[in-house]
Motif scaffolding. Structure first.
Motif, PDB file in Angstrom:
ATOM      1  N   ASP A 223      20.367  97.525  59.163  1.00  0.00           N
ATOM      2  CA  ASP A 223      18.939  97.756  59.384  1.00  0.00           C
ATOM      3  C   ASP A 223      18.090  97.567  58.130  1.00  0.00           C
ATOM      4  N   HIS A 224      18.246  96.413  57.497  1.00  0.00           N
ATOM      5  CA  HIS A 224      17.338  96.045  56.415  1.00  0.00           C
ATOM      6  C   HIS A 224      16.177  95.243  57.009  1.00  0.00           C
ATOM      7  N   ARG A 225      14.979  95.596  56.686  1.00  0.00           N
ATOM      8  CA  ARG A 225      13.808  94.856  57.142  1.00  0.00           C
ATOM      9  C   ARG A 225      13.272  94.059  55.960  1.00  0.00           C
ATOM     10  N   VAL A 226      13.277  92.733  56.093  1.00  0.00           N
ATOM     11  CA  VAL A 226      12.869  91.873  54.988  1.00  0.00           C
ATOM     12  C   VAL A 226      11.776  90.915  55.467  1.00  0.00           C
ATOM     13  N   THR A 227      11.091  90.360  54.484  1.00  0.00           N
ATOM     14  CA  THR A 227      10.063  89.351  54.749  1.00  0.00           C
ATOM     15  C   THR A 227      10.574  88.003  54.275  1.00  0.00           C
ATOM     16  N   VAL A 228      10.488  87.007  55.146  1.00  0.00           N
ATOM     17  CA  VAL A 228      10.902  85.644  54.817  1.00  0.00           C
ATOM     18  C   VAL A 228       9.645  84.779  54.791  1.00  0.00           C
ATOM     19  N   SER A 229       9.398  84.138  53.652  1.00  0.00           N
ATOM     20  CA  SER A 229       8.164  83.351  53.483  1.00  0.00           C
ATOM     21  C   SER A 229       8.495  81.925  53.086  1.00  0.00           C
ATOM     22  N   LEU A 230       7.655  81.005  53.533  1.00  0.00           N
ATOM     23  CA  LEU A 230       7.777  79.588  53.186  1.00  0.00           C
ATOM     24  C   LEU A 230       6.568  79.192  52.358  1.00  0.00           C
ATOM     25  N   TYR A 231       6.841  78.566  51.194  1.00  0.00           N
ATOM     26  CA  TYR A 231       5.783  78.172  50.269  1.00  0.00           C
ATOM     27  C   TYR A 231       5.820  76.674  50.025  1.00  0.00           C
ATOM     28  N   SER A 232       4.635  76.097  49.865  1.00  0.00           N
ATOM     29  CA  SER A 232       4.465  74.751  49.327  1.00  0.00           C
ATOM     30  C   SER A 232       3.700  74.917  48.024  1.00  0.00           C
ATOM     31  N   ARG A 233       4.406  74.740  46.928  1.00  0.00           N
ATOM     32  CA  ARG A 233       3.886  75.114  45.603  1.00  0.00           C
ATOM     33  C   ARG A 233       3.511  76.613  45.659  1.00  0.00           C
ATOM     34  N   ALA A 234       2.265  76.943  45.383  1.00  0.00           N
ATOM     35  CA  ALA A 234       1.864  78.356  45.404  1.00  0.00           C
ATOM     36  C   ALA A 234       1.258  78.766  46.741  1.00  0.00           C
ATOM     37  N   ASN A 235       1.160  77.827  47.683  1.00  0.00           N
ATOM     38  CA  ASN A 235       0.511  78.121  48.965  1.00  0.00           C
ATOM     39  C   ASN A 235       1.542  78.607  49.982  1.00  0.00           C
ATOM     40  N   MET A 236       1.267  79.742  50.598  1.00  0.00           N
ATOM     41  CA  MET A 236       2.151  80.246  51.637  1.00  0.00           C
ATOM     42  C   MET A 236       1.840  79.538  52.954  1.00  0.00           C
ATOM     43  N   LEU A 237       2.878  78.924  53.540  1.00  0.00           N
ATOM     44  CA  LEU A 237       2.702  78.224  54.812  1.00  0.00           C
ATOM     45  C   LEU A 237       3.015  79.109  56.002  1.00  0.00           C
ATOM     46  N   GLY A 238       3.791  80.159  55.767  1.00  0.00           N
ATOM     47  CA  GLY A 238       4.127  81.042  56.875  1.00  0.00           C
ATOM     48  C   GLY A 238       4.981  82.192  56.389  1.00  0.00           C
ATOM     49  N   SER A 239       5.021  83.255  57.182  1.00  0.00           N
ATOM     50  CA  SER A 239       5.797  84.427  56.818  1.00  0.00           C
ATOM     51  C   SER A 239       6.313  85.083  58.092  1.00  0.00           C
ATOM     52  N   ARG A 240       7.547  85.591  58.026  1.00  0.00           N
ATOM     53  CA  ARG A 240       8.152  86.244  59.184  1.00  0.00           C
ATOM     54  C   ARG A 240       8.794  87.560  58.730  1.00  0.00           C
ATOM     55  N   PHE A 241       8.716  88.556  59.592  1.00  0.00           N
ATOM     56  CA  PHE A 241       9.441  89.798  59.377  1.00  0.00           C
ATOM     57  C   PHE A 241      10.699  89.749  60.235  1.00  0.00           C
ATOM     58  N   ILE A 242      11.823  90.177  59.643  1.00  0.00           N
ATOM     59  CA  ILE A 242      13.083  90.127  60.372  1.00  0.00           C
ATOM     60  C   ILE A 242      13.923  91.335  59.965  1.00  0.00           C
ATOM     61  N   VAL A 269      11.737  78.708  50.107  1.00  0.00           N
ATOM     62  CA  VAL A 269      11.907  79.852  51.008  1.00  0.00           C
ATOM     63  C   VAL A 269      12.220  81.069  50.147  1.00  0.00           C
ATOM     64  N   GLN A 270      11.482  82.142  50.357  1.00  0.00           N
ATOM     65  CA  GLN A 270      11.652  83.360  49.555  1.00  0.00           C
ATOM     66  C   GLN A 270      11.901  84.537  50.484  1.00  0.00           C
ATOM     67  N   VAL A 271      12.956  85.299  50.197  1.00  0.00           N
ATOM     68  CA  VAL A 271      13.284  86.496  50.967  1.00  0.00           C
ATOM     69  C   VAL A 271      13.048  87.707  50.079  1.00  0.00           C
ATOM     70  N   SER A 272      12.380  88.703  50.610  1.00  0.00           N
ATOM     71  CA  SER A 272      12.134  89.914  49.823  1.00  0.00           C
ATOM     72  C   SER A 272      13.442  90.636  49.556  1.00  0.00           C
ATOM     73  N   SER A 273      13.518  91.316  48.426  1.00  0.00           N
ATOM     74  CA  SER A 273      14.730  92.037  48.051  1.00  0.00           C
ATOM     75  C   SER A 273      14.763  93.398  48.743  1.00  0.00           C
ATOM     76  N   VAL A 274      15.953  93.990  48.759  1.00  0.00           N
ATOM     77  CA  VAL A 274      16.132  95.299  49.377  1.00  0.00           C
ATOM     78  C   VAL A 274      16.688  96.249  48.314  1.00  0.00           C
ATOM     79  N   PRO A 275      16.575  97.542  48.521  1.00  0.00           N
ATOM     80  CA  PRO A 275      17.062  98.503  47.513  1.00  0.00           C
ATOM     81  C   PRO A 275      18.554  98.332  47.233  1.00  0.00           C
TER      82      PRO A 275
END
Length: 700
Positions: A223-242, A269-275
């Protein structure tokens, strides 16, 4: 001690023995007055008796008892995962091991201490670094089995993570050596979230949506909740919670985006870290997509329509995503009007049999501004109606000049290709196979525009004439970002039509298509776009390669990947076409650590095209994929072999495991009468002494 005969005595044996005894008695009776003769008779009889006994092959067996001390084998896991457990820490682990070794040594039992990762080595406290690249428990079972007659037991200190070799449970033998296991670490895996792979096309068309499927893996708690984001250079193209379920599970996240810029585009593609995550470097992954234009505008400016005009439009019309605007010069004007020409950005402007009449200077100035502003490529195809004086106004755009007529305009000359054909990547494939341009019997051509280049970095692909009396026929060049091509012979259509119906009919069309594609920058300098799923891998990791060919691929096309170390090809893998994804795919395993190159090669009807790239292989870090205690495996090994298991938190209990032990063995030794050299030595000595006595008495 026992004695037995391998061959039982028979009647003839006893007859021989009795006869020998009677002969001995008779000889003694005859020689009673000659004592020395009796010694000769006695020695000879003894030697003969020993030989006769040997005919029965007597076997003497001796039974005795041997007590053999047994030693203990201690195997210490030296893999990198052992150093990543929160409890015990590396310092605490090493200290505890030293305490156990000291306690076992005080018992007086023999201790053989070894360390292992992908192989077993003698234990060296200074080299026990917890940096091994694998955990191979199967080799321990094989080593124990090979030494089972020497061991009282084997103690294994490990976290039980199998990353290499056989499952040790498959190697257990009945009646073998008992295994005592000490489990290091926590049964709950260390927390880690990482991007395992990204499935996305290598090539996209501008304006068309692209789908990227990101596969995430997670270990550790649920049950880790993370954010997955897609970037083109510094621009975020989309983000999903999973929400990730951990314990080695995988989850897919899909992004749909539309590339907006032409050329190579980088994404991340960047995934947020978890504790308490042990590795955050694998939370990010980059990939590239080559974005091609959705449509290529081509303008054809014809000075005077002729046979060449139809061939040019036919060949251009075969190219995908090409829109042609055709303008014909009529006197000092054009039909249709050039208003559309001046306002439309063209990727390519083709001069066909142009100019047929002199051009105003203002036209030249406007044209120069247009090609710079629109970054248009240029192609100049000569024809019989070009005004030679007016043509000089186009020389600066192609960096050529007219040296005068070196060849007779009314004569035809053979066409030949230069070494540049084999040097340029987008033309190299035209030099092999049955339709290689060097082997095509081209018709002789009229010189047309007789030009020479003004820059050293231009490429003369073909020439007509021979020796010093030759002029360029096909010139290619690139100045900054502007590309240009010149076909100077005036009878392009003659070349095209005379090859129709022959085995070489496609050779000239292929040359034309390659040059136009290069001018349009449909694929840059490349015909293929392949990439590996990453640029750096661990030894033994599965490497995937995917990609597409820009040029159409026929049913006979065959693709393969060569993996090279330096100049040596160490592996070759075939590519498979996947119609559902409309791409080619292949897989191979990462070799030993080092730097490698890969070469994608396509063979089709004798022609070949290639693309190269590089990748690195590092020491395997598969140990860190799941840092946890596999207590179930260690308990199973102990139970099936009659040993014991304790977790590291109770490792002090293991101090009582080691006790001096020995094995009592009943052994047998056998003496084969006729096989021992000392028997033959005695017989030899007897007969030598007998011979000496006979010589002393003067007997023969």
């Amino acid at each position: 001690m026992t004695l037995r005969w391998l061959h039982a005595p028979d009647a003839w044996f006893w007859i021989t023995v009795v006869a020998a005894v009677l002969a001995l008695v008779w000889a003694f009776a005859r020689g009673r007055n000659r004592p020395r003769l009796r010694w000769i008779i006695l020695l000879r009889s003894t030697g003969l008796l020993l030989l006769v006994i040997g005919l029965l092959q007597p076997l003497i067996r001796r039974t005795y008892v041997e007590v053999k001390p047994l030693s203990w084998a201690v195997y210490l896991d030296n893999s990198i995962s052992m150093g990543f457990h929160a409890n015990p820490s590396p310092v605490s682990l090493k200290s505890g091991i030293q305490d156990l070794l000291a306690a076992w040594s005080r018992t007086g039992a023999g201790i053989d201490v070894l360390q292992f990762s992908h192989r077993i080595d003698p234990y060296d406290e200074s080299n026990y670094s917890l940096e091994g690249t694998a955990t191979n428990l199967g080799q321990i079972l094989e080593d124990v089995e090979a030494r089972k007659d020497q061991l009282a037991g084997a103690i294994i200190i490990t976290d039980g993570q199998l990353t290499e070799g056989q499952d040790p449970r498959d190697l257990i033998r009945q009646g073998g050596v008992p295994l005592y296991t000490i489990g290091v670490g926590d049964s709950t895996p260390m927390v880690d979230v990482y991007v395992e792979s990204i499935d996305v096309p290598t090539v996209a068309i501008k304006g068309e949506p692209v789908e990227a499927r990101v596969t995430l893996s997670s270990t550790g708690e649920k049950d880790h909740r993370v954010t997955v984001s897609l970037y083109s250079r510094a621009n975020m193209l989309g983000s999903r919670f999973i929400r990730l379920s951990g314990e080695g599970s995988r989850s897919d996240v899909k992004f749909r985006f539309t590339p907006g810029e032409i050329g190579p585009a980088s994404y991340r593609v960047q995934v947020s870290s978890v504790p308490e995550e042990i590795n955050v470097e694998n939370n990010s992954h980059r990939f590239d997509i080559t974005v091609l234009k959705d449509r290529y505008n081509v303008a054809v400016l014809t000075g005077s329509p002729g046979y060449n005009t139809a061939v040019i439009k036919r060949l251009l019309g075969k190219l995908p995503r090409v829109k042609i605007d055709h303008f014909v010069q009529v006197g000092n004007s054009f039909r249709p009007k050039l208003k559309t020409f001046w306002s439309t950005p063209y990727e390519l402007i083709v001069f066909d049999n142009f100019p047929a009449t002199p051009l105003p200077r203002t036209w030249q100035n406007f044209f120069a501004r247009k090609i710079i502003a629109h970054q248009s490529s240029l192609a100049w195809i000569a024809g019989p109606d070009i005004d030679r004086d007016a043509a000089r106004s186009l020389h600066p755009f192609f960096y050529v000049r007219s040296p005068g007529n070196l060849l007779e305009q009314d004569l035809t000359y053979p066409l030949h290709f230069t070494d540049w054909l084999n040097s340029l990547p987008f033309l190299k494939s035209l030099t092999t196979g049955p339709q290689a341009l060097h082997q095509v019997d081209f018709p002789p051509l009229h010189p047309g525009l007789q030009l020479e280049t003004t820059r050293a970095d231009q490429w003369i692909i073909a020439a007509i004439g021979s020796g010093d009396l030759s002029v360029p026929a096909l010139i290619l060049g690139e100045k900054d970002i502007l590309r240009y091509a010149v076909w100077s012979p005036e009878d392009l259509a003659t070349t095209y039509y005379q090859l129709l119906g022959s085995p070489d009919q496609d050779a000239f069309s292929h040359l034309f298509e390659r040059v136009i594609n290069w001018l349009l920058k449909t694929s840059g300098d490349r015909e293929m776009y392949f990439r590996l799923n990453k640029s750096s891998f661990q030894q033994g990791e599965l490497i995937s390669i995917t990609g597409n060919r820009i040029l159409p691929t026929g049913p006979s096309a065959r693709g393969r990947v060569k993996i090279k170390s330096g100049e040596d090809v160490i592996n070759t893998v075939d590519l498979r076409y996947q119609p559902e994804q409309d791409r080619w795919e292949g897989e191979f395993y990462a070799p030993s650590p080092g730097k490698y190159t890969y070469e994608v090669e396509f063979l089709e009807e004798g022609e070949s095209s290639t693309q190269s790239g590089e990748f690195r292989v590092q020491e395997s870090q598969v140990e860190l994929n799941q840092v946890r205690l596999n207590s179930r495996l260690l308990q199973s090994l102990a139970q099936q072999t009659g040993g014991r298991y304790v977790p590291w938190v109770r490792h002090e209990q293991a101090a009582s495991w080691v006790q001096p032990r020995s094995r009592t063995e009943v052994k047998f030794s056998e003496l084969h009468y006729m096989e021992h050299p000392w028997i033959w030595g005695i017989v030899f000595v007897i007969f030598v002494v007998e011979w000496i006595l006979r010589r002393t008495l003067g007997l023969p």
